[in-house]
Design an enzyme around this catalytic site. Sequence first.
Site, PDB file in Angstrom:
ATOM      1  N   GLU A 124       2.903   3.733  -9.277  1.00  0.00           N
ATOM      2  CA  GLU A 124       3.800   3.805  -8.130  1.00  0.00           C
ATOM      3  C   GLU A 124       2.955   4.038  -6.890  1.00  0.00           C
ATOM      4  O   GLU A 124       1.946   4.742  -6.949  1.00  0.00           O
ATOM      5  CB  GLU A 124       4.800   4.966  -8.259  1.00  0.00           C
ATOM      6  CG  GLU A 124       5.825   4.801  -9.364  1.00  0.00           C
ATOM      7  CD  GLU A 124       5.337   5.335 -10.705  1.00  0.00           C
ATOM      8  OE1 GLU A 124       5.971   5.007 -11.715  1.00  0.00           O
ATOM      9  OE2 GLU A 124       4.323   6.063 -10.753  1.00  0.00           O
ATOM     10  N   TYR A 136      -4.482  -2.656  -4.670  1.00  0.00           N
ATOM     11  CA  TYR A 136      -3.831  -3.000  -5.937  1.00  0.00           C
ATOM     12  C   TYR A 136      -3.524  -4.489  -6.026  1.00  0.00           C
ATOM     13  O   TYR A 136      -3.705  -5.101  -7.086  1.00  0.00           O
ATOM     14  CB  TYR A 136      -2.564  -2.165  -6.120  1.00  0.00           C
ATOM     15  CG  TYR A 136      -2.827  -0.686  -6.170  1.00  0.00           C
ATOM     16  CD1 TYR A 136      -3.873  -0.160  -6.931  1.00  0.00           C
ATOM     17  CD2 TYR A 136      -2.052   0.208  -5.446  1.00  0.00           C
ATOM     18  CE1 TYR A 136      -4.129   1.205  -6.965  1.00  0.00           C
ATOM     19  CE2 TYR A 136      -2.298   1.577  -5.485  1.00  0.00           C
ATOM     20  CZ  TYR A 136      -3.336   2.065  -6.238  1.00  0.00           C
ATOM     21  OH  TYR A 136      -3.580   3.411  -6.271  1.00  0.00           O
TER      22      TYR A 136
END
Length: 167
Positions: A124, A136
């Site tokens: 998350e 990411y």
Amino acid sequence: MDHVFAEAVLVTWTIEPLSSPSEIDDILAIEEASFSSPWTREMYLAELNNAGVSYFYLARTTPRKPGDASEVVGFCSFWHVLEELHINNLAVLPAYRRSHIATALLRRVLEDGARLGASRATLEVRRSNEPARMLYEAFGFSVAGVRRGYYSNPPEDALVLWRDGLP
């Protein structure tokens, strides 16, 4: 007009697993500098007792000369459960950000996770954390969902990211 020139210093580091509970102090210092709601010592000690599931990697500076101490400048904690990695926290001290330490940590975690048998990874991230999202995404993570109100201090949604096919 006066000019001040700072000497450019190349920082090198190594990535290695946490080797002692005493290193939690280094993680806590990075947590405090990085997160508005940092994990506590008790939370990390509980994670250490979860061997085979909880893992910690540290980024340490390489001493410049014999006798110098290394400094822990970043860390990543994750869980390995069956074929999945869940990345809990990834952080670097502010003075060392933008020097590819987070990239090295994430690369090592994904590689070692694959060696442990994981085939995919999740995490998350705050919707507003653009630098982390870019990192990411560069590693092939994509948004799979939203956790409304996941974060507090300040309140914010979390993006749930997934990556299939670890290294």
